[in-house]
Design a protein around this motif. Sequence first.
Motif, mmCIF file in Angstrom:
data_model
loop_
_atom_site.group_PDB
_atom_site.id
_atom_site.type_symbol
_atom_site.label_atom_id
_atom_site.label_comp_id
_atom_site.label_asym_id
_atom_site.label_seq_id
_atom_site.Cartn_x
_atom_site.Cartn_y
_atom_site.Cartn_z
ATOM 1 N N PHE A 100 0.887 -1.148 0.000
ATOM 2 C CA PHE A 100 0.000 0.000 0.000
ATOM 3 C C PHE A 100 0.924 1.196 0.000
ATOM 4 O O PHE A 100 1.972 1.182 0.603
ATOM 5 C CB PHE A 100 -0.944 -0.014 1.232
ATOM 6 C CG PHE A 100 -0.516 0.792 2.419
ATOM 7 C CD1 PHE A 100 -0.645 2.162 2.388
ATOM 8 C CD2 PHE A 100 0.009 0.187 3.545
ATOM 9 C CE1 PHE A 100 -0.271 2.934 3.469
ATOM 10 C CE2 PHE A 100 0.386 0.948 4.627
ATOM 11 C CZ PHE A 100 0.252 2.311 4.594
ATOM 12 N N TRP A 141 -15.042 4.422 1.345
ATOM 13 C CA TRP A 141 -13.941 4.963 2.153
ATOM 14 C C TRP A 141 -14.430 5.556 3.469
ATOM 15 O O TRP A 141 -13.740 5.449 4.489
ATOM 16 C CB TRP A 141 -13.186 6.021 1.340
ATOM 17 C CG TRP A 141 -12.576 5.443 0.104
ATOM 18 C CD1 TRP A 141 -12.993 5.609 -1.185
ATOM 19 C CD2 TRP A 141 -11.458 4.549 0.050
ATOM 20 N NE1 TRP A 141 -12.202 4.888 -2.043
ATOM 21 C CE2 TRP A 141 -11.245 4.234 -1.313
ATOM 22 C CE3 TRP A 141 -10.608 3.992 1.001
ATOM 23 C CZ2 TRP A 141 -10.236 3.392 -1.737
ATOM 24 C CZ3 TRP A 141 -9.591 3.146 0.580
ATOM 25 C CH2 TRP A 141 -9.404 2.846 -0.765
ATOM 26 N N HIS A 206 -12.063 3.279 -6.771
ATOM 27 C CA HIS A 206 -10.602 3.230 -6.930
ATOM 28 C C HIS A 206 -10.034 4.646 -7.044
ATOM 29 O O HIS A 206 -9.077 5.003 -6.336
ATOM 30 C CB HIS A 206 -10.254 2.421 -8.181
ATOM 31 C CG HIS A 206 -8.792 2.424 -8.526
ATOM 32 N ND1 HIS A 206 -7.942 1.400 -8.190
ATOM 33 C CD2 HIS A 206 -8.022 3.357 -9.158
ATOM 34 C CE1 HIS A 206 -6.719 1.689 -8.614
ATOM 35 N NE2 HIS A 206 -6.746 2.878 -9.203
ATOM 36 N N GLY A 209 -9.781 6.677 -3.971
ATOM 37 C CA GLY A 209 -8.629 6.328 -3.141
ATOM 38 C C GLY A 209 -7.465 7.260 -3.430
ATOM 39 O O GLY A 209 -6.765 7.726 -2.525
ATOM 40 N N ALA A 222 -6.362 -5.965 -3.923
ATOM 41 C CA ALA A 222 -6.690 -4.655 -3.372
ATOM 42 C C ALA A 222 -7.502 -3.829 -4.367
ATOM 43 O O ALA A 222 -7.332 -3.949 -5.587
ATOM 44 C CB ALA A 222 -5.410 -3.902 -3.000
ATOM 45 N N MET A 224 -7.015 -0.777 -4.767
ATOM 46 C CA MET A 224 -6.058 0.161 -5.334
ATOM 47 C C MET A 224 -5.067 -0.504 -6.289
ATOM 48 O O MET A 224 -4.117 0.130 -6.740
ATOM 49 C CB MET A 224 -5.306 0.905 -4.213
ATOM 50 C CG MET A 224 -6.194 1.804 -3.366
ATOM 51 S SD MET A 224 -7.293 2.882 -4.338
ATOM 52 C CE MET A 224 -6.083 3.914 -5.174
ATOM 53 N N LEU A 238 -13.165 -3.422 -0.341
ATOM 54 C CA LEU A 238 -11.884 -3.063 0.263
ATOM 55 C C LEU A 238 -11.156 -4.292 0.778
ATOM 56 O O LEU A 238 -11.717 -5.106 1.508
ATOM 57 C CB LEU A 238 -12.076 -2.069 1.399
ATOM 58 C CG LEU A 238 -12.478 -0.644 1.036
ATOM 59 C CD1 LEU A 238 -12.401 0.243 2.265
ATOM 60 C CD2 LEU A 238 -11.603 -0.086 -0.068
ATOM 61 N N ASP A 242 -5.988 -1.990 1.435
ATOM 62 C CA ASP A 242 -6.629 -0.683 1.240
ATOM 63 C C ASP A 242 -6.975 -0.038 2.578
ATOM 64 O O ASP A 242 -6.760 1.161 2.778
ATOM 65 C CB ASP A 242 -7.928 -0.849 0.434
ATOM 66 C CG ASP A 242 -7.721 -1.511 -0.906
ATOM 67 O OD1 ASP A 242 -6.858 -1.039 -1.662
ATOM 68 O OD2 ASP A 242 -8.434 -2.492 -1.189
#
Length: 467
Positions: A100, A141, A206, A209, A222, A224, A238, A242
Motif C-alpha cells: 500500500f 472509504w 478506486h 482512493g 486490493a 487500489m 476493500l 486498502d
Amino acid sequence: MRVGNLPFLLLLCAALSCAFPANTRQTKEEGMQLIQKYLENYYGFKKDGEPFVWKSDNAMTQKLKEMQEFFGLEVTGKLDSGTLDLVQKRRCGFPDVAGFSTFAGEPKWTKHVLTYRIVNYTPDLGPAEVNVAIRKALRVWSSVTPLRFIQKDRGHNDFIPFDGPGGSLAHAYAPGKDFGGDAHFDEDETWTKSTEGTNLFYVAAHEFGHSLGLSHSKDPNALMYPVYRKFDPSVLLLHQDDITGIQYLYGPSSNTNNDQTESTEIKDPTESKDPALPNSCSSNLTFDAVTTFRGELIFFKDKHIWRKHPAVRTADFELISSFWPRLPPGVDAAYEIPEKDEMVIFKGNEFWVVRGDTILSGYAQKLYTLGFSKDVSKIDAAFHNGIEGKTYYFIADKFWSYDERSQSVERKSSLIRDAFPGINGKIDAVFQHENFLYFFSGRKQFEFDLNKKRVTRLLKTNFWFPC
C-alpha cells in the motif's frame, strides 16, 4: 460546525486519442510501441530517441523489469506474451508504485467533512444513477474512516488526454490545491451500473482512493490495484491493504467494523452511554421525519440524522447542524423533489428548501405560502411522487395533495385510510422507495404497495438498520 468547501471535483470527460485494439495479435514492432507507451505512461520511462534494442542494462529493459515485478510476472525484461497481455488490459490512468502506498509527502485532507460536486454527467447513465454510484463509491472509504462527504451543486481541463475505449479508464489527483482531489473519467468508455461495460461505482471507488491520498498497490486483491476487474457485488470491495493504507492517513472510523464484515452488531455512536442520544436499535425508536435524498435515506430524530444508502449495511450518524446550521432540531416532516435536487423540511408553521448542505435563499417561509389556510400549524409527514408531479401532505388522519406544476394545493382533504387502505390515523413520517411507500406510526412501519394499493408488510421502525 460549519462544513468546509474543499476542491474535490468529479468530471466525466471526452477522449482525445485512440487506444490500441485489445485482444488482437500485435506485430513485434507494434508490441514494442505498446510496451514503450505503457512504460512512459505508468513507470516514468523517458524515450531517448534511439531505436530500441533489447539489452539487460537498457533503461527501457529496466523499466520493463520494474513493471513485471510490480505485477508479479516473471521478471525477464522481455516482451513475452504475459506482459503483452497485461499491458492491453483496462486500468487506472495513474502511474504504479509498490505498497500500500501514499503519494510523496503523504498529502491528505485536513478536514474530515469534504464537499464535492459533479461537473458533468455521462450520457451512458441517468444523473440519478451517476449520483448514486458516486455516493456509494465515497461510502466505501467513509465506512472505514472518520471522513464524511457532502455533494455540492452542480471540463476535463488538466490537459492529460484519455485514449479512447479501453486502456486508461480514469485518473485522479492527490489532495492539494488546484486539481487536488479531482477525479476524471474517460467518456469514451461505456459506463454502467452492472458488471457489463465499465462499472462506474468500481472505477470511482478506486479513483477516490487517489483523491484521498493513496497511490497504487501491487496486491492484486486490493481495490487500489491498477488493473480494472469485473466488479463482483458479492465480494467486499476493500482489501485489508486498502484499509491499512487509508487508516494510516485518516485513522479508523468510530462507527463501523474495520474489516467491513457483515456484523449483526450495529456500530453506531448512538450506542454510547449518553441517554440523550437516540439509539437506532432501541425497541422504542420513533422518527420525527424520514425522506430520500440523493440516493440515500435520511432519518431525523431530535438534533440528529442518520444517513443510509438502502444497499449499504452501515449508517452515518450526524448532527443536523453539521449540514444545515440554521435548521431547528425536532423537525416535523421532510421530502425530496429529485427532479429539482431539493429537499423540503418542515418545523411548526415554517418550511425550508435545501440543496446539498445549502439552505436556499428566502427561507424559512410560512405554510400558508403553499396554499394552506393560516390555521394549519404543522405538517405531520409528506412525500413527493415524481411521476404524478404531486406532493402529499399528511395532517392528523387526513392528507392534501399539492400539484407541483400548477403550484397549488387541492382545497379538499381526503382521509388517509380511504386512499391508503390499512393506514389508519396519524402518521409520523413517510417516504417512497422504488414502488413502495413506507409509513411510520409510533414504533411501527407499514410497507404499502402502490400498485396493489395495500399494506404488504408490517415492520419495526429500525428495519433499515443492521440491528
